[in-house]
Design a protein around this motif. Sequence first.
Motif, PDB file in Angstrom:
ATOM      1  N   SER A 115       3.840   7.165 -28.957  1.00 47.65           N
ATOM      2  CA  SER A 115       4.789   6.306 -28.298  1.00 47.65           C
ATOM      3  C   SER A 115       4.483   4.656 -28.321  1.00 47.65           C
ATOM      4  CB  SER A 115       6.068   6.658 -27.549  1.00 47.65           C
ATOM      5  OG  SER A 115       5.123   5.024 -26.061  1.00 47.65           O
ATOM      6  N   TYR A 116       4.724   4.162 -28.625  1.00 44.65           N
ATOM      7  CA  TYR A 116       4.353   2.229 -28.638  1.00 44.65           C
ATOM      8  C   TYR A 116       3.843   1.679 -27.159  1.00 44.65           C
ATOM      9  CZ  TYR A 116       8.769   0.814 -27.102  1.00 44.65           C
ATOM     10  OH  TYR A 116      10.450   0.569 -26.846  1.00 44.65           O
ATOM     11  N   VAL A 117       4.570   2.954 -25.816  1.00 43.83           N
ATOM     12  CA  VAL A 117       3.911   2.890 -24.723  1.00 43.83           C
ATOM     13  C   VAL A 117       2.874   3.052 -24.351  1.00 43.83           C
ATOM     14  CG1 VAL A 117       4.433   2.900 -22.868  1.00 43.83           C
ATOM     15  CG2 VAL A 117       6.272   2.851 -23.955  1.00 43.83           C
ATOM     16  N   ASP A 118       2.122   4.378 -25.077  1.00 40.61           N
ATOM     17  CA  ASP A 118       1.457   4.940 -24.879  1.00 40.61           C
ATOM     18  C   ASP A 118       0.299   4.071 -25.622  1.00 40.61           C
ATOM     19  OD1 ASP A 118       1.945   7.365 -23.526  1.00 40.61           O
ATOM     20  OD2 ASP A 118       1.761   8.377 -25.755  1.00 40.61           O
ATOM     21  N   LEU A 119       0.367   3.238 -26.819  1.00 43.54           N
ATOM     22  CA  LEU A 119      -0.548   2.214 -27.876  1.00 43.54           C
ATOM     23  C   LEU A 119      -0.730   1.223 -26.136  1.00 43.54           C
ATOM     24  CD1 LEU A 119       0.883   2.856 -30.610  1.00 43.54           C
ATOM     25  CD2 LEU A 119      -1.432   3.930 -29.931  1.00 43.54           C
ATOM     26  N   SER A 120       0.610   0.653 -26.211  1.00 43.43           N
ATOM     27  CA  SER A 120       0.514  -0.658 -25.382  1.00 43.43           C
ATOM     28  C   SER A 120      -0.210  -0.601 -23.786  1.00 43.43           C
ATOM     29  CB  SER A 120       2.010  -0.979 -24.765  1.00 43.43           C
ATOM     30  OG  SER A 120       1.923  -1.277 -25.814  1.00 43.43           O
ATOM     31  N   LEU A 121      -0.119   1.020 -23.187  1.00 44.30           N
ATOM     32  CA  LEU A 121      -0.778   1.289 -22.246  1.00 44.30           C
ATOM     33  C   LEU A 121      -2.641   1.254 -22.352  1.00 44.30           C
ATOM     34  CD1 LEU A 121       1.565   3.590 -20.391  1.00 44.30           C
ATOM     35  CD2 LEU A 121       1.170   1.300 -19.436  1.00 44.30           C
ATOM     36  N   PHE A 122      -2.796   1.502 -23.384  1.00 41.56           N
ATOM     37  CA  PHE A 122      -4.201   1.746 -23.722  1.00 41.56           C
ATOM     38  C   PHE A 122      -4.311   0.169 -23.964  1.00 41.56           C
ATOM     39  CE2 PHE A 122      -6.705   0.118 -27.991  1.00 41.56           C
ATOM     40  CZ  PHE A 122      -8.092   1.279 -27.131  1.00 41.56           C
ATOM     41  N   GLN A 123      -3.846  -0.410 -24.428  1.00 41.56           N
ATOM     42  CA  GLN A 123      -4.508  -1.908 -24.260  1.00 41.56           C
ATOM     43  C   GLN A 123      -4.406  -2.319 -23.740  1.00 41.56           C
ATOM     44  OE1 GLN A 123      -5.857  -3.433 -27.243  1.00 41.56           O
ATOM     45  NE2 GLN A 123      -6.179  -5.352 -27.376  1.00 41.56           N
ATOM     46  N   LEU A 124      -3.673  -2.202 -22.577  1.00 43.78           N
ATOM     47  CA  LEU A 124      -3.655  -2.417 -21.116  1.00 43.78           C
ATOM     48  C   LEU A 124      -4.743  -2.763 -20.456  1.00 43.78           C
ATOM     49  CD1 LEU A 124      -2.015  -4.242 -18.615  1.00 43.78           C
ATOM     50  CD2 LEU A 124      -1.119  -1.632 -18.274  1.00 43.78           C
ATOM     51  N   VAL A 125      -4.694  -1.041 -20.303  1.00 43.14           N
ATOM     52  CA  VAL A 125      -5.934  -0.852 -19.562  1.00 43.14           C
ATOM     53  C   VAL A 125      -7.876  -0.889 -19.551  1.00 43.14           C
ATOM     54  CG1 VAL A 125      -7.767   1.467 -18.930  1.00 43.14           C
ATOM     55  CG2 VAL A 125      -4.731   1.351 -18.293  1.00 43.14           C
ATOM     56  N   ALA A 126      -7.962  -1.342 -21.415  1.00 41.02           N
ATOM     57  CA  ALA A 126      -8.460  -1.743 -22.041  1.00 41.02           C
ATOM     58  C   ALA A 126      -8.919  -2.736 -21.184  1.00 41.02           C
ATOM     59  CB  ALA A 126      -8.474  -1.171 -23.379  1.00 41.02           C
ATOM     60  N   GLY A 127      -7.929  -3.665 -21.308  1.00 37.60           N
ATOM     61  CA  GLY A 127      -8.441  -5.400 -21.413  1.00 37.60           C
ATOM     62  C   GLY A 127      -8.437  -5.571 -19.584  1.00 37.60           C
ATOM     63  N   LEU A 128      -7.635  -4.675 -18.887  1.00 36.13           N
ATOM     64  CA  LEU A 128      -8.428  -4.481 -17.137  1.00 36.13           C
ATOM     65  C   LEU A 128      -9.549  -4.667 -17.171  1.00 36.13           C
ATOM     66  CD1 LEU A 128      -4.711  -2.945 -15.709  1.00 36.13           C
ATOM     67  CD2 LEU A 128      -5.578  -5.585 -15.633  1.00 36.13           C
ATOM     68  N   HIS A 129     -10.628  -3.265 -17.815  1.00 32.15           N
ATOM     69  CA  HIS A 129     -11.982  -3.307 -17.831  1.00 32.15           C
ATOM     70  C   HIS A 129     -12.455  -3.959 -17.968  1.00 32.15           C
ATOM     71  CE1 HIS A 129     -11.951   1.149 -16.131  1.00 32.15           C
ATOM     72  NE2 HIS A 129     -11.311   1.509 -17.145  1.00 32.15           N
ATOM     73  N   TYR A 130     -11.752  -4.698 -19.141  1.00 34.00           N
ATOM     74  CA  TYR A 130     -13.109  -5.664 -20.148  1.00 34.00           C
ATOM     75  C   TYR A 130     -12.496  -7.175 -18.924  1.00 34.00           C
ATOM     76  CZ  TYR A 130     -13.901 -10.194 -22.214  1.00 34.00           C
ATOM     77  OH  TYR A 130     -14.695 -11.318 -23.140  1.00 34.00           O
ATOM     78  N   ALA A 131     -11.176  -7.466 -18.365  1.00 35.22           N
ATOM     79  CA  ALA A 131     -11.331  -8.318 -17.690  1.00 35.22           C
ATOM     80  C   ALA A 131     -12.085  -8.844 -16.209  1.00 35.22           C
ATOM     81  CB  ALA A 131     -10.249  -9.175 -17.132  1.00 35.22           C
TER      82      ALA A 131
END
Lengths: 256, 256
Positions: B172-188
């Motif tokens: 779902s779009y929630v899974d996609l957003s969680l992916f982006q969120l976790v990716a961003g947190l790893h970057y930051a």
Amino acid sequence: MTYQLYYWDSIPGRGEFVRLALEAAGATYVDMAREDDVGDLGTEAMIDLLEDSGPASPPFAPPFLRDGSLLISHVANILLYLGPRLGLVPVGEGPRHFAHGLQLTITDLLAEVHDTHHPISTALYYEDQLAPAKLRAAAFLAHRLPKFLGYFERVLQTNPNGPHHAVGAELSYVDLSLFQLVAGLHYAFPRAMRHFAQQHPLLASLHQRVPQHALLKAYLRSERRLAFNQDGIFRHYPALDLAGSVPPDVPAAKAS
Amino acid sequence: MTYQLYYWDSIPGRGEFVRLALEAAGATYVDMAREDDVGDLGTEAMIDLLEDSGPASPPFAPPFLRDGSLLISHVANILLYLGPRLGLVPVGEGPRHFAHGLQLTITDLLAEVHDTHHPISTALYYEDQLAPAKLRAAAFLAHRLPKFLGYFERVLQTNPNGPHHAVGAELSYVDLSLFQLVAGLHYAFPRAMRHFAQQHPLLASLHQRVPQHALLKAYLRSERRLAFNQDGIFRHYPALDLAGSVPPDVPAAKAS
């Protein structure tokens, strides 16, 4: 059907935006956490529900609404659900998504209002983050608040159905939320809001008109209506209310 | 139908949460502000649209989506609209409001991530608000991030359809957003996120699994995918990445 609203018992806060919709429509609801602690009533029962590790995923935070087996969290999501049921949003996909977008813009503004007194952490007292609070409040009053208020004034101005409502030709949950927003801003920032009515005549007129609605008038005089206080989103700290006036609309800055 | 997505051209930012949904579904869309400045394309045309004082009320800020005559603003609102059309949310009113509530919780977390580097004002540079940024980032990493991540881990854990998805039995779009969120947190926050996978195995597994989706894999390797950088929501400032690890979930504090 009796709606069950869950929100903290001592502040208007975010719950009030839902309460206003329920009250304006004369809906039957129980304000769960404000009842005495018996069974699923009271604040402890609400906290238990949030911490429940059972199969049904609980909400992240209050407010949330229960309607039968449905549990809906976040003010804007609750109003999205209630709007058509309470006759508080125009019919049609376009107007509903537009109204929801406006409500989400109000949500963003509320978070910024909250952060004027808690710019560092909700785990610290206001007094322990006073210096950054002053800086954040000054920036908010100088740049952000005028941008938001100018936007909502323009929404009223450009409503094809006339400037009495944010969306459509009748009272909607967005009007109710704008009323509560303006009321809260007057409470928190009386000095900065001094010239509000001259600068935002349509918003000021809406703020005057909404409480004349018969059901709302009765609600606002009832004990169910919680006054603004120093524990909610809108708090009156004179040290943060330093701007002499809300300056005119400023150009949008590029922001992520 | 070709969707038109409007968002700033140089950062993944909030627009990326919409892009991931469009890409995962193989939808046809134009990323309006990233095209050359011709007609209604380009960044200037997007800004004109925001500042348009014509009859149709424009959005408060990017991102927004145009679909025919509909103009929809705010990430969560756009995903609410696209979800059923792109097959990225389960059927039914309950799951849709639940998914939307999760997306709004992600929205709240993103605002808090942003404020770690801009706790005072978006009108000031990060360097000009460094001291409060350090305080806010420390509080965020100590209290808020663990609460949010613990919540999303629990959402996966308690999904009746299994822990591979936030809602329902499929992507779902929630899974996609969680992916982006976790990716961003790893970057930051690479240092603070060091123990993330041990502490949040289900979220970590989702973060590994989502980019293996065939269409997403192609997208993530394409030039359409913008890398995280120092102008977006997620920025890597070593001075703000001080926590040695994300501590375990902490009790929810009463907040307005």
